[in-house]
Write an enzyme that holds these catalytic residues in place. Structure first.
Site, short mmCIF file in Angstrom:
data_model
loop_
_atom_site.label_atom_id
_atom_site.label_comp_id
_atom_site.label_asym_id
_atom_site.label_seq_id
_atom_site.Cartn_x
_atom_site.Cartn_y
_atom_site.Cartn_z
CG LEU A 38 -24.99 -16.52 9.81
CD1 LEU A 38 -24.14 -16.81 11.04
CD2 LEU A 38 -25.06 -15.01 9.57
N GLY A 41 -19.48 -15.06 3.43
CA GLY A 41 -19.30 -13.60 3.51
C GLY A 41 -19.46 -13.13 4.95
CG HIS A 42 -23.25 -13.39 6.92
ND1 HIS A 42 -24.01 -14.19 6.11
CD2 HIS A 42 -23.86 -12.18 6.94
CE1 HIS A 42 -25.05 -13.51 5.66
NE2 HIS A 42 -24.98 -12.28 6.15
N GLY A 152 -19.74 -5.69 5.41
CA GLY A 152 -19.18 -6.16 4.14
C GLY A 152 -19.23 -5.09 3.06
CE LYS A 154 -24.05 -9.11 -2.54
NZ LYS A 154 -25.19 -8.78 -1.76
CB SER A 191 -28.91 -14.28 2.71
OG SER A 191 -27.89 -14.03 3.64
#
Ligand code: PAF
Length: 288
Positions: A38, A41-42, A152, A154, A191
């Protein structure tokens, strides 16, 4: 003050046992599916879920079905103790961390595939990836039965594919998009960024910078994507990106390829620095 330890369940039946009383009490449940490792963002997904839902459940499952390359699966960063601590500190209520046998018991033979929006961009470069994603996300949604699930931007194509799946299959959940979180220099958090060498890390933010410049010119509408994109690819190659899977303009809703910004669009990129693949995307609005 330290956060209380986070309850962790590893089986579908334990997950259901933990969430059923919440559902019966009429409490809204938010789900944050992750593969662990994590980062901020998470945590933005968790924070949003905690803000909007009475109870928040995070999942950590490194889903073998969505990895098109075995070496990527093998080296995917893991660290459940640290992840659980971060989730507890961010007021998450429960962690569901099943093992592969729990998710895919012997004889498992079903899959969920979404055509169209899965067939472009990463769908071309990572065969089978989105079927792996939709299969596991469909299972997680049915296992946890959340009111909302957080994804997300992303991974904008993943978000689009998951939204389409939930709509097509009448899964009673609201899929909530959460904006990409970036480092100060513009690099989207991932990640996989831990695999970058210091030299590659120094080059990595150029991806977002080049995308922003192309997006600004595309929004002006004077120069077509067919001219701007090859120029951007050349700049990335010269700076040290070893391979560019795509740098492409697509419609924001159905991900159809676009030559010009004549409707809300997004610029997508996937590019390699050595053995690390970075992806990013940004919105491009037509100037009216
Ligand atoms: O975005 C991810 O981390 C994964 O694709 C997801 C949604 C948890 C499914 O495995």
């Amino acid at each position: 003050m330290t956060a209380a330890a986070l309850p962790i369940v590893r089986t579908v039946s334990a997950l259901r046992q933990a969430t059923q009383p919440w559902r019966r009490a009429g409490e809204t449940i938010g789900l944050v599916p992750t593969m662990g490792a994590l980062h901020a963002g998470h945590l933005a997904l968790v924070e949003r879920s905690v803000r909007e839902c009475a109870r928040s459940v995070a999942t950590i499952f490194v889903n073998p079905k969505q990895f098109d390359r075995q070496e990527d699966l093998k080296k995917y960063p893991r660290g459940e103790a640290r992840d659980a601590r971060l989730l507890a500190e961010n007021a998450c209520n429960l962690l569901f961390a099943p093992d592969v046998e729990e998710m895919y018991p012997a004889g498992f033979s079903s899959s969920v595939a979404v055509t169209g929006v899965s067939d472009v961009l990463d769908g071309v470069h990572r065969p089978g990836h989105f079927t792996g994603v939709t299969t596991v996300v469909c299972k997680l949604l049915l296992q946890a039965l959340p009111d909302r699930a957080y994804f997300g931007e992303k991974d904008f194509q993943q978000l689009t594919v998951v939204k389409r799946m939930a709509r097509d299959l009448d899964i009673p959940v609201e899929i909530v998009p959460v904006p990409t979180v970036r480092e100060a220099d513009g690099l989207a958090l991932s990640s996989r960024n831990v695999h970058l060498t210091p030299e590659q890390r120094a080059v990595a933010p150029l991806l977002h910078r080049v995308m922003q410049e192309i997006a600004a010119e595309l929004a002006d509408g004077e120069t077509p994507a067919s001219l701007l994109i090859p120029e951007g690819q050349m700049r990335l190659g010269t700076a040290g990106f070893t391979k560019i899977d795509y740098l492409a303009l697509h419609a924001a809703d159905d991900l159809a390829p676009l030559a010009r910004v004549d409707r809300p669009a997004r610029l997508f990129a996937a590019a390699w620095l050595g053995t690390t693949r970075l992806i990013d995307n940004i919105p491009v609005q037509p100037r009216s």
